[in-house]
Scaffold this motif. Structure first.
Motif, mmCIF file in Angstrom:
data_model
loop_
_atom_site.group_PDB
_atom_site.id
_atom_site.type_symbol
_atom_site.label_atom_id
_atom_site.label_comp_id
_atom_site.label_asym_id
_atom_site.label_seq_id
_atom_site.Cartn_x
_atom_site.Cartn_y
_atom_site.Cartn_z
ATOM 1 N N CYS A 185 0.743 -1.276 -0.016
ATOM 2 C CA CYS A 185 -0.086 0.085 0.049
ATOM 3 C C CYS A 185 0.760 1.465 0.044
ATOM 4 C CB CYS A 185 -0.704 -0.047 1.086
ATOM 5 S SG CYS A 185 -2.289 -1.230 1.002
ATOM 6 N N LYS A 186 1.954 1.216 0.702
ATOM 7 C CA LYS A 186 2.696 2.558 0.993
ATOM 8 C C LYS A 186 3.382 2.859 -0.671
ATOM 9 C CE LYS A 186 5.497 3.201 4.145
ATOM 10 N NZ LYS A 186 6.591 3.018 5.328
ATOM 11 N N LEU A 187 4.059 1.378 -1.188
ATOM 12 C CA LEU A 187 4.701 1.505 -2.511
ATOM 13 C C LEU A 187 3.484 2.071 -3.679
ATOM 14 C CD1 LEU A 187 6.621 -1.766 -2.561
ATOM 15 C CD2 LEU A 187 7.593 0.759 -2.210
ATOM 16 N N ASN A 188 2.356 2.011 -3.233
ATOM 17 C CA ASN A 188 1.079 2.487 -4.239
ATOM 18 C C ASN A 188 0.323 3.544 -3.990
ATOM 19 O OD1 ASN A 188 1.069 0.468 -6.592
ATOM 20 N ND2 ASN A 188 1.515 -1.072 -4.792
ATOM 21 N N ASN A 189 1.131 4.118 -2.747
ATOM 22 C CA ASN A 189 0.378 5.514 -2.506
ATOM 23 C C ASN A 189 -0.908 5.242 -1.969
ATOM 24 O OD1 ASN A 189 2.712 7.192 -2.490
ATOM 25 N ND2 ASN A 189 2.349 7.132 -4.849
ATOM 26 N N TYR A 190 -1.181 4.014 -1.390
ATOM 27 C CA TYR A 190 -2.757 3.930 -0.633
ATOM 28 C C TYR A 190 -2.495 3.702 0.928
ATOM 29 C CZ TYR A 190 -5.307 2.715 -5.083
ATOM 30 O OH TYR A 190 -5.987 2.936 -6.289
ATOM 31 N N LEU A 191 -3.664 4.196 1.447
ATOM 32 C CA LEU A 191 -3.760 4.032 2.914
ATOM 33 C C LEU A 191 -4.427 2.528 3.197
ATOM 34 C CD1 LEU A 191 -5.356 7.641 3.890
ATOM 35 C CD2 LEU A 191 -2.839 6.787 3.866
ATOM 36 N N LEU A 192 -4.030 2.176 4.327
ATOM 37 C CA LEU A 192 -4.446 0.664 4.791
ATOM 38 C C LEU A 192 -5.289 1.039 6.271
ATOM 39 C CD1 LEU A 192 -4.604 -2.514 4.444
ATOM 40 C CD2 LEU A 192 -2.643 -2.322 5.727
ATOM 41 N N ASN A 193 -6.669 0.422 6.067
ATOM 42 C CA ASN A 193 -7.454 0.155 7.048
ATOM 43 C C ASN A 193 -7.687 -1.086 7.470
ATOM 44 O OD1 ASN A 193 -7.572 2.980 7.473
ATOM 45 N ND2 ASN A 193 -9.496 3.106 6.363
ATOM 46 N N ILE A 194 -7.508 -1.492 8.771
ATOM 47 C CA ILE A 194 -7.864 -2.952 9.225
ATOM 48 C C ILE A 194 -9.055 -3.059 10.106
ATOM 49 C CG2 ILE A 194 -6.784 -4.891 10.433
ATOM 50 C CD1 ILE A 194 -3.817 -3.735 9.767
ATOM 51 N N TYR A 195 -9.856 -3.975 9.350
ATOM 52 C CA TYR A 195 -11.331 -4.287 10.097
ATOM 53 C C TYR A 195 -11.190 -5.698 10.894
ATOM 54 C CZ TYR A 195 -12.485 -0.334 7.373
ATOM 55 O OH TYR A 195 -12.527 1.274 7.061
ATOM 56 N N VAL A 196 -11.589 -5.965 12.175
ATOM 57 C CA VAL A 196 -11.662 -7.231 12.823
ATOM 58 C C VAL A 196 -12.963 -7.590 13.081
ATOM 59 C CG1 VAL A 196 -10.616 -8.767 14.442
ATOM 60 C CG2 VAL A 196 -9.018 -6.842 13.726
ATOM 61 N N SER A 197 -13.373 -8.694 12.266
ATOM 62 C CA SER A 197 -14.878 -8.934 12.482
ATOM 63 C C SER A 197 -15.237 -9.602 13.350
ATOM 64 C CB SER A 197 -15.303 -9.554 11.212
ATOM 65 O OG SER A 197 -14.425 -10.683 10.925
ATOM 66 N N ASN A 198 -14.265 -10.450 14.179
ATOM 67 C CA ASN A 198 -14.452 -11.338 15.361
ATOM 68 C C ASN A 198 -15.506 -12.309 14.957
ATOM 69 O OD1 ASN A 198 -12.599 -10.153 17.184
ATOM 70 N ND2 ASN A 198 -13.952 -8.343 17.181
ATOM 71 N N ASP A 199 -16.861 -12.370 15.771
ATOM 72 C CA ASP A 199 -17.800 -13.324 15.763
ATOM 73 C C ASP A 199 -19.008 -12.553 14.736
ATOM 74 O OD1 ASP A 199 -16.625 -15.255 16.963
ATOM 75 O OD2 ASP A 199 -17.285 -14.538 18.955
ATOM 76 N N ASN A 200 -18.835 -11.596 14.035
ATOM 77 C CA ASN A 200 -19.791 -10.927 13.403
ATOM 78 C C ASN A 200 -20.145 -11.970 12.080
ATOM 79 O OD1 ASN A 200 -17.711 -8.656 13.890
ATOM 80 N ND2 ASN A 200 -19.814 -7.796 13.874
ATOM 81 N N SER A 201 -21.601 -11.683 11.956
ATOM 82 C CA SER A 201 -22.296 -12.739 10.723
ATOM 83 C C SER A 201 -21.938 -12.388 9.556
ATOM 84 C CB SER A 201 -23.685 -12.406 10.966
ATOM 85 O OG SER A 201 -24.202 -11.326 10.819
ATOM 86 N N PRO A 202 -22.214 -13.119 8.574
ATOM 87 C CA PRO A 202 -21.768 -12.695 7.270
ATOM 88 C C PRO A 202 -22.504 -11.529 6.671
ATOM 89 C CG PRO A 202 -22.278 -14.843 7.136
ATOM 90 C CD PRO A 202 -22.495 -14.434 8.680
ATOM 91 N N ASP A 203 -23.737 -11.183 7.120
ATOM 92 C CA ASP A 203 -24.543 -10.041 6.878
ATOM 93 C C ASP A 203 -23.822 -8.838 7.368
ATOM 94 O OD1 ASP A 203 -26.981 -9.043 5.460
ATOM 95 O OD2 ASP A 203 -27.439 -8.462 7.519
ATOM 96 N N GLU A 204 -23.468 -8.890 8.551
ATOM 97 C CA GLU A 204 -22.836 -7.897 9.126
ATOM 98 C C GLU A 204 -21.447 -7.475 8.720
ATOM 99 O OE1 GLU A 204 -24.432 -8.229 14.057
ATOM 100 O OE2 GLU A 204 -22.758 -9.722 13.238
ATOM 101 N N ILE A 205 -20.753 -8.267 8.258
ATOM 102 C CA ILE A 205 -19.238 -8.251 7.619
ATOM 103 C C ILE A 205 -19.677 -7.384 6.217
ATOM 104 C CG2 ILE A 205 -17.338 -9.329 6.673
ATOM 105 C CD1 ILE A 205 -17.803 -11.407 8.889
ATOM 106 N N TYR A 206 -20.793 -7.894 5.774
ATOM 107 C CA TYR A 206 -21.190 -7.689 4.298
ATOM 108 C C TYR A 206 -21.231 -5.888 4.388
ATOM 109 C CZ TYR A 206 -24.399 -5.819 0.782
ATOM 110 O OH TYR A 206 -25.155 -5.161 0.051
#
Length: 334
Positions: free
Chosen positions: A85-106
């Motif tokens: 991401c740094k090499l391509n000038n993009y920012l990176l956000n990390i999201y941790v879903s834990n026990d979320n349902s597929p609908d919530e992750i969507y």
């Protein structure tokens, strides 16, 4: 700009109903919920009060959606993605879903405002993937053989890696070989398949009393092995563990009751984590190309983002390799 009112009008429901769907409220029927989600997909609506701001941020932000951050695997993976991401000038956000349902992750992915997503989550499949692709968010799945428009996959051949590990143990003369499962997941399933098929290929039976489950955690693997030993189960010649942390827990459990590794039991791990060569008994393991998976997934995502054509995805399969250290030795009659 499409608003929540437009979604409500398209789905022929109240605005409060749309809000309830986004908040996963139990009061909405499945039929109504699907109608609202279909409207979201059709109108390309981003369900977030700050949608306008998020859209402006999407131009240079990548999201990584994970089930956990625990363990060396996630650290190495995210570092490799971050570097690209740094090499391509993009920012990176990390999201941790834990026990979320597929609908919530969507909904998490849709609302995140990212330009593209790298996803390591097995439950997000089928219609959810199609909906995300439809709103023009390219996706690359880690450890999944998936491809389509706006969808690619990057995976390691875990079945091959496990076959290599068990083949090594068999060539050392071991016959009674146990397996330590991780979580109930695709990568663990593939590693177990490699183990089971190599045992069958060599005419060796699998004794279920030495097939254990440590959930990828050192402490749980330790407890499993101690329980096995306390039950009077015949000692295995060797243990193949689905990751390095469980392998080290296995070694500690054996040592704490007086057994020696590898003199009494050979132990082999998987991943080649950064500490695997520095354990009390340096660990023979399968090197999983984690860094390569992270770099390849980000590189592929940037390709999809920059593709002005059909954005057709690909599948990249990387090969593991053996790393030989001190935790495995030739079989000795007990």
């Amino acid at each position: 700009m499409v608003t929540i009112k437009d979604v409500a009008r398209e789905a022929d429901v109240a605005i409060s109903t749309v809000s309830n769907v986004f908040n996963n409220a139990d009061i909405v029927s499945e039929e109504t919920k699907q109608r609202v989600l279909a409207a979201v997909e059709k109108l390309h609506y981003i369900p977030n009060m700050n949608a306008k701001l998020l859209k402006s941020n999407r131009k240079n932000t990548i999201g990584v959606f994970l089930t956990s951050l625990q363990g060396d695997f996630y650290r190495v993976l995210t570092q490799a993605i971050h570097l690209q991401c740094k090499l391509n000038n993009y920012l990176l956000n990390i999201y941790v879903s834990n026990d979320n349902s597929p609908d919530e992750i969507y909904r998490m992915i849709i609302a995140s405002g990212v330009a593209g997503a790298i996803i390591y989550h097995e439950d997000l499949t089928g219609d959810y993937v199609k909906r995300i692709a439809t709103v023009n968010i390219p996706m690359v799945f880690i450890d999944r053989d998936s491809k389509g428009k706006n969808v690619s996959g990057v995976l390691s051949d875990d079945k091959l890696g496990a076959s290599m590990a068990v083949d090594h143990l068999i060539k050392l003369g071991h016959k009674r070989i146990g397996y330590m499962h991780g979580n109930e997941s695709g990568d663990d399933n593939h590693r177990y398949q490699g183990y089971a098929e190599m045992m069958k290929k060599n005419g060796l039976p699998i004794d279920e009393t030495i097939v254990l489950r440590g959930f990828y955690e050192e402490s749980l693997a330790y407890s499993e092995v101690r329980s096995m030993l306390a039950s009077g189960t015949k000692l295995p010649d060797a243990m193949f563990c689905a990751n390095d942390e469980m392998a080290w827990g296995t070694i500690q459990a054996l040592q704490d009751v007086g057994y020696k590794v590898p003199e009494d039991v050979s132990v082999i791990g998987y991943d080649d984590s950064i500490l695997s060569g520095y354990y009390g008994v340096p660990l023979t393991t399968v090197h999983s190309p984690i860094t390569e998976m992270g770099s390849a997934s980000a590189t592929e995502l940037f390709r999809l983002l920059n593709d002005d054509g059909d954005k057709v995805g690909t599948v990249t399969k990387l090969s593991p390799k053996m790393v030989y250290r001190s935790s495995c030795g030739k079989h000795k009659d007990k």
